[in-house]
Design an enzyme around this catalytic site. Structure first.
Site, short mmCIF file in Angstrom:
data_model
loop_
_atom_site.label_atom_id
_atom_site.label_comp_id
_atom_site.label_asym_id
_atom_site.label_seq_id
_atom_site.Cartn_x
_atom_site.Cartn_y
_atom_site.Cartn_z
N SER A 87 0.86 -1.18 0.00
CA SER A 87 0.00 0.00 0.00
C SER A 87 0.89 1.23 0.00
CB SER A 87 -0.90 -0.02 1.24
OG SER A 87 -1.59 1.20 1.36
N LYS A 147 -1.53 -0.98 -4.14
CA LYS A 147 -2.67 -0.11 -3.80
C LYS A 147 -2.12 1.29 -3.65
CE LYS A 147 -4.93 0.40 0.68
NZ LYS A 147 -5.67 -0.34 1.73
N LYS A 181 -3.11 5.35 -2.47
CA LYS A 181 -4.07 6.17 -1.74
C LYS A 181 -4.54 7.31 -2.64
CE LYS A 181 -3.95 4.14 2.29
NZ LYS A 181 -5.15 3.64 2.98
N ASP A 230 -7.51 3.45 -2.63
CA ASP A 230 -8.16 3.56 -1.32
C ASP A 230 -8.32 5.04 -0.96
OD1 ASP A 230 -9.10 3.30 1.25
OD2 ASP A 230 -7.32 2.29 2.05
N GLU A 267 -11.56 1.22 -2.81
CA GLU A 267 -11.77 0.99 -1.37
C GLU A 267 -12.29 2.24 -0.67
OE1 GLU A 267 -8.23 -0.70 0.35
OE2 GLU A 267 -8.89 -0.41 2.41
N ASP A 324 -13.85 -0.93 3.89
CA ASP A 324 -12.87 -1.12 4.97
C ASP A 324 -13.51 -0.53 6.23
OD1 ASP A 324 -10.79 -0.75 6.78
OD2 ASP A 324 -9.40 0.17 5.40
N LYS A 366 -9.99 -6.33 8.78
CA LYS A 366 -8.90 -5.96 9.68
C LYS A 366 -9.30 -6.40 11.08
CE LYS A 366 -7.25 -1.80 7.30
NZ LYS A 366 -7.39 -0.34 7.23
N GLY A 375 -4.29 -3.80 6.42
CA GLY A 375 -3.15 -3.60 7.32
C GLY A 375 -3.25 -2.29 8.07
O1 SMG Z 1 -0.21 -1.96 6.91
O2 SMG Z 1 0.53 -1.89 4.87
C1 SMG Z 1 -0.17 -1.46 5.79
C2 SMG Z 1 -1.01 -0.23 5.53
C3 SMG Z 1 -2.16 -0.54 4.66
O3 SMG Z 1 -3.17 1.26 3.53
C4 SMG Z 1 -3.12 0.61 4.54
N1 SMG Z 1 -3.91 0.85 5.59
O4 SMG Z 1 -7.14 2.26 5.12
O5 SMG Z 1 -6.35 0.42 4.46
C5 SMG Z 1 -6.20 1.49 5.03
C6 SMG Z 1 -4.87 1.91 5.61
C7 SMG Z 1 -5.00 2.40 6.99
C8 SMG Z 1 -3.70 2.75 7.62
S1 SMG Z 1 -3.88 3.87 8.87
C9 SMG Z 1 -2.75 3.38 10.05
MG MG Z 2 -8.40 1.14 3.71
#
Ligand code: SMG
Ligand code: MG
Length: 356
Positions: A123, A149, A151, A176, A201, A226, A250, A278
Site C-alpha cells: 500500500s 494499492k 491512496k 483507497d 476501497e 474497509d 482488519k 493492514g
Molecule cells: O499496513 O501496509 C499497511 C497499511 C495498509 O493502507 C493501509 N492501511 O485504510 O487500508 C487502510 C490503511 C490504513 C492505515 S492507517 C494506520
Molecule cells: Mg483502507
C-alpha cells in the site's frame, strides 16, 4: 516507532507509529497481542490514548481472574463494553497467542487456515508528484510486490491512478480513499471505471453503507469496504444492500480475530471475496494477519508487506520477508509464532503498566 518512510493518506501523514503491546500472563505462559489504534483519530475514532484508557479501566479489569476457555468466552466478558474494537482486538489477540502456546498449535491451525504462504501486496501513500508516485511503484515492483494499492483523495484521484496505470498497464492495482468523498464528489471517480482496477476501497464515510450502495450502482469496478465494516452484522447488511462486492477484513477494526473469521465465513457463504487489510502493524500484528489471511476465502492479496517496508527495527525477533512469488510465509510455531525483542521494546517503550 519510526516508519522507514512517511505514509500519507487522505486523513493525514504518519511518520512514527504508536501501538499498545499487550501481554497476558496465565498458567505460566505469556500471550502477546497488538492494539493497532493510532496516535490520532484520523483512520478511526480510537486512538492509542482511548485504547489505553479502555483497556486499563474496563477491559482488563473485566478479564482479570476469570476463567476463559475460548474467544467466545472472552467476547462474552467484554460484550457490555460498547465500541472500542481495536482495544478489544489487542486483548483478544494476546488470548489467541496464549491458547496456541497452551495447546501447541499455530494460530493458522487454530483458525483452520489452509495455506502456508499468502499472497501480499503493498500500500503506497500519496506522493508529492506523479513522477515520484510512478517511481515509488517501480521500486516496490522491483522488490517483488505483484499487487499495488495507492491512496487517493479529492483532487488526487483519477490523474494519480492514470499515471500508474499508464506506466504499468497490466499491474493488479487498486485505490483507497479512506472515506474522503461524498456521494456528490465521488462522481469525479467515474473515469476510474475504465482503468481496470481490482477495486475501489472506502470512497465514502465510514458510517454510510447506504450511499455506498447508491455509488456501487454507478460502477462496474467493485467497491470494497474497509472502515464501514465493523462487525459481521455490518458485513451482512453491506452485502444485502450491495454496498460493496469485496470486503477488507482488519482484526482491529472488527474487534478481534474471531470476528474477522466470522466475517470471512459470512462472505464465503455468499461468494464475496475478502482480503486482509493492514494497520502498519509491528511483527506481532503482522503474524496475526498472516494467520487470518491463510483462510480460503482471502482471495485477493493482503496489505501485509515485509517488515522492511515499515520498520528498520521491529519489536519481534522474527522479520517477515517477501517470497519471490509475492507471498509471505505464515508462521507455524505455537500461537502467533513470534517472540519479542526485549532490547527493541526497551528502546521504543513510552510507558508501561502491569495490572494484577
Ligand atoms: O499496513 O501496509 C499497511 C497499511 C495498509 O493502507 C493501509 N492501511 O485504510 O487500508 C487502510 C490503511 C490504513 C492505515 S492507517 C494506520
Ligand atoms: Mg483502507
Amino acid at each position: 516507532m519510526p516508519l522507514v518512510s512517511p505514509f500519507e493518506t487522505s486523513f493525514g501523514r504518519i511518520i512514527t507509529r504508536d501501538s499498545i503491546l499487550l501481554e497476558i500472563f496465565a498458567e505460566g505462559l505469556i500471550g502477546i497481542g497488538e492494539c493497532v489504534a493510532d496516535r490520532d483519530p484520523g483512520y478511526a475514532y480510537e486512538t492509542s490514548g482511548t485504547a489505553w484508557h479502555i483497556l486499563k479501566d474496563f477491559l482488563i479489569p473485566a478479564l482479570l481472574g476469570h476463567d476463559v476457555h475460548d474467544a467466545i468466552d472472552l467476547l462474552q466478558i467484554v460484550l457490555g463494553i460498547k465500541g472500542h474494537a481495536m482495544a478489544k482486538a489487542g486483548l483478544e489477540m494476546a488470548f489467541w497467542d496464549l491458547l496456541g502456546k497452551k495447546t501447541g498449535h499455530s494460530l493458522r491451525d487454530l483458525l483452520g487456515g489452509t495455506r502456508n504462504r499468502v499472497p501480499v501486496g503493498v500500500s503506497i501513500g500519496l506522493q508529492e508528484s506523479h513522477e515520484k508516485l510512478v517511481a515509488t511503484v517501480e521500486d516496490y515492483l522491483a522488490l517483488g510486490y505483484q499487487r499495488v494499492k495507492i491512496k487517493i483523495k479529492p483532487g488526487r484521484d483519477v490523474d494519480d491512478t492514470l499515471a500508474v496505470r499508464s506506466a504499468f498497464p497490466d499491474l493488479p492495482l487498486q485505490v483507497d480513499a479512506n472515506s474522503a468523498f461524498t456521494l456528490e464528489s465521488a462522481e469525479a471517480l467515474i473515469p476510474l471505471d475504465d482503468l481496470n482496477l481490482l477495486l475501489i476501497e472506502q470512497p465514502l464515510a465510514e458510517d454510510d453503507l447506504w450511499d455506498h450502495s447508491r455509488l456501487q450502482r454507478k460502477f462496474r469496478t467493485p467497491l470494497c469496504l474497509d472502515e464501514s465494516i465493523i462487525s459481521p452484522r455490518h458485513a451482512r447488511q453491506a452485502l444485502e444492500m450491495d454496498a460493496c462486492r469485496i470486503v477488507n477484513i482488519k482484526v482491529g477494526r472488527v474487534g478481534g480475530i474471531s470476528q474477522g473469521v466470522a466475517i470471512h465465513d459470512l462472505c464465503q457463504a455468499q461468494d464475496t471475496p475478502v482480503w486482509c487489510g493492514g494497520m502498519l502493524e509491528t511483527g506481532v500484528g503482522r503474524a496475526a494477519n498472516l494467520a487470518l489471511a491463510s483462510l480460503p476465502n482471502f482471495k485477493l492479496p493482503g496489505d501485509i508487506s515485509a517488515t522492511d517496508r515499515y520498520y528498520e527495527r521491529d519489536i519481534t525477533e522474527q522479520c517477515f520477508t517477501l517470497n519471490s512469488d509475492s507471498t509471505i510465509s505464515v508462521p507455524d510455531s505455537p500461537g502467533l509464532g513470534v517472540s519479542l525483542d526485549a532490547k527493541a521494546i526497551a528502546k521504543f517503550s513510552l510507558r508501561n503498566l502491569r495490572l494484577k
